[in-house]
Design a protein around this motif. Structure first.
Motif, PDB file in Angstrom:
ATOM      1  N   THR A 294       0.858  -1.179   0.000  1.00  0.00           N
ATOM      2  CA  THR A 294       0.000   0.000   0.000  1.00  0.00           C
ATOM      3  C   THR A 294       0.900   1.236   0.000  1.00  0.00           C
ATOM      4  O   THR A 294       1.498   1.577   1.018  1.00  0.00           O
ATOM      5  N   TRP A 295       1.009   1.860  -1.159  1.00  0.00           N
ATOM      6  CA  TRP A 295       1.895   3.008  -1.327  1.00  0.00           C
ATOM      7  C   TRP A 295       1.209   4.294  -0.876  1.00  0.00           C
ATOM      8  O   TRP A 295       0.021   4.472  -1.079  1.00  0.00           O
ATOM      9  N   GLN A 296       1.997   5.176  -0.289  1.00  0.00           N
ATOM     10  CA  GLN A 296       1.542   6.507   0.119  1.00  0.00           C
ATOM     11  C   GLN A 296       2.194   7.530  -0.799  1.00  0.00           C
ATOM     12  O   GLN A 296       3.371   7.385  -1.148  1.00  0.00           O
ATOM     13  N   ASP A 297       1.462   8.563  -1.178  1.00  0.00           N
ATOM     14  CA  ASP A 297       2.048   9.621  -2.007  1.00  0.00           C
ATOM     15  C   ASP A 297       2.954  10.503  -1.169  1.00  0.00           C
ATOM     16  O   ASP A 297       2.753  10.676   0.023  1.00  0.00           O
ATOM     17  N   GLY A 298       3.959  11.076  -1.820  1.00  0.00           N
ATOM     18  CA  GLY A 298       4.853  12.005  -1.157  1.00  0.00           C
ATOM     19  C   GLY A 298       6.202  11.393  -0.866  1.00  0.00           C
ATOM     20  O   GLY A 298       6.483  10.249  -1.197  1.00  0.00           O
TER      21      GLY A 298
END
Length: 138
Positions: A63-67
């Motif tokens: 689960t990738w997070q932006d930033g």
């Protein structure tokens, strides 16, 4: 009669040339930071397509997070995905780059992708990934 020979000859030539074209196989180069001189050195190159697929599956299921992930330390490992052997020797840019930040106990890994996303792997995925990236293949 000569037209048939030419057509058959062209057909056979086409089949031979098609059979000789090799598909590019994706490979991974693993660089590890040398703490003594603060340089990255190639630890291993993974050419086994099953192992490459395993690594890709682990990274695709995260689960990738932006930033950007704020950290004060350099990554312990950098993994580069290439489409063929020539690229690992610096002739081409990698298709993807990931920086790995193992926790102090090495049970979990933080990852920063070149697509400006970050994630934290589960303990199980961290162990699987590190096993593939750092241990010798049998």
């Amino acid at each position: 009669m000569n037209l048939k020979k030419v057509v058959y000859g062209m057909l056979i030539l086409t089949l031979l040339l098609t059979g000789c074209v090799s598909e590019s196989v994706e490979i991974i180069r693993v660089d590890m930071r040398n703490k003594e001189n603060d340089q990255y050195e190639t630890l291993k190159t993974i050419m086994n397509s099953n192992k490459v697929t395993e690594v890709k599956n682990i990274l695709n299921e995260v689960t990738w997070q932006d930033g950007n992930w704020a950290t004060t330390r350099d990554p312990a490992y950098i993994i580069y995905f290439f489409l063929d052997k020539d690229e690992t020797e610096g002739k081409q840019a990698p298709s993807a780059v990931y920086e790995l930040y193992p926790e102090h106990n090495d049970n979990m890994i933080g990852i920063l992708s070149d697509a400006e996303k970050y994630a934290k792997l589960s303990e199980e995925d961290s162990q699987k990934l590190m096993s593939i990236l750092t241990y010798d293949e049998q």
